[in-house]
Design an enzyme around this catalytic site. Structure first.
Site, PDB file in Angstrom:
ATOM      1  N   ASP A 119     -56.803 -40.812 -75.917  1.00  0.00           N
ATOM      2  CA  ASP A 119     -57.944 -39.911 -75.951  1.00  0.00           C
ATOM      3  C   ASP A 119     -58.441 -39.878 -77.390  1.00  0.00           C
ATOM      4  O   ASP A 119     -57.666 -39.652 -78.327  1.00  0.00           O
ATOM      5  CB  ASP A 119     -57.515 -38.516 -75.492  1.00  0.00           C
ATOM      6  CG  ASP A 119     -58.645 -37.531 -75.622  1.00  0.00           C
ATOM      7  OD1 ASP A 119     -59.525 -37.541 -74.747  1.00  0.00           O
ATOM      8  OD2 ASP A 119     -58.643 -36.770 -76.605  1.00  0.00           O
ATOM      9  N   ASP A 169     -69.813 -42.174 -70.615  1.00  0.00           N
ATOM     10  CA  ASP A 169     -70.172 -41.446 -69.397  1.00  0.00           C
ATOM     11  C   ASP A 169     -71.063 -40.276 -69.797  1.00  0.00           C
ATOM     12  O   ASP A 169     -70.683 -39.461 -70.626  1.00  0.00           O
ATOM     13  CB  ASP A 169     -68.918 -40.941 -68.704  1.00  0.00           C
ATOM     14  CG  ASP A 169     -69.195 -40.385 -67.323  1.00  0.00           C
ATOM     15  OD1 ASP A 169     -70.287 -39.830 -67.110  1.00  0.00           O
ATOM     16  OD2 ASP A 169     -68.316 -40.490 -66.466  1.00  0.00           O
ATOM     17  N   ASP A 201     -77.729 -46.278 -71.687  1.00  0.00           N
ATOM     18  CA  ASP A 201     -78.881 -46.624 -70.873  1.00  0.00           C
ATOM     19  C   ASP A 201     -79.405 -45.399 -70.124  1.00  0.00           C
ATOM     20  O   ASP A 201     -80.222 -45.512 -69.220  1.00  0.00           O
ATOM     21  CB  ASP A 201     -78.556 -47.761 -69.903  1.00  0.00           C
ATOM     22  CG  ASP A 201     -77.344 -47.484 -69.047  1.00  0.00           C
ATOM     23  OD1 ASP A 201     -76.708 -46.426 -69.218  1.00  0.00           O
ATOM     24  OD2 ASP A 201     -77.008 -48.334 -68.204  1.00  0.00           O
TER      25      ASP A 201
END
Length: 85
Positions: A17, A40, A74
Site C-alpha cells: 500500500d 481507480d 482517462d
C-alpha cells in the site's frame, strides 16, 4: 526479472500500500519522479482516491528537490479532482 537481467539499479518494484510505504517504510527524500498511471477514480468515494491531500503531504516528504509527480487518467472528472487538490 527483466530489471535484474538488465542490471538496472535505479528501479524498484514494491508490492505494498503506497500510504504505508511512504509513511512507515521509507525515510528521507528518495524520488526524483513518481508516476501514477490510470488510478481507480473511485467516483463515488473521494476519500478513497489516491490523489488527496494526505498522499501529497507524504509524497512531498519523499520527493527530492525539484521532484515531479506525474498523473495520467482517462477519466476527465479524476483529472479535474487532481488539479483541484
Amino acid at each position: 526479472k527483466r530489471i535484474r537481467r538488465k542490471n538496472l539499479t535505479n528501479v524498484r518494484v514494491v508490492r505494498s500500500d503506497v500510504i504505508t510505504l511512504l509513511a512507515d517504510r521509507m525515510k528521507g527524500r528518495v524520488f526524483d519522479e513518481v508516476w501514477v498511471l490510470f488510478p481507480d477514480p473511485w467516483s463515488s468515494f473521494n476519500k478513497r482516491r489516491l490523489i488527496r491531500p494526505y498522499f501529497l503531504t507524504l509524497l512531498s516528504q519523499r520527493l527530492n528537490s525539484g521532484g515531479v509527480l506525474r498523473v495520467a487518467s482517462d477519466v476527465k472528472e479524476y483529472i479535474e479532482h487532481v488539479e483541484a487538490v
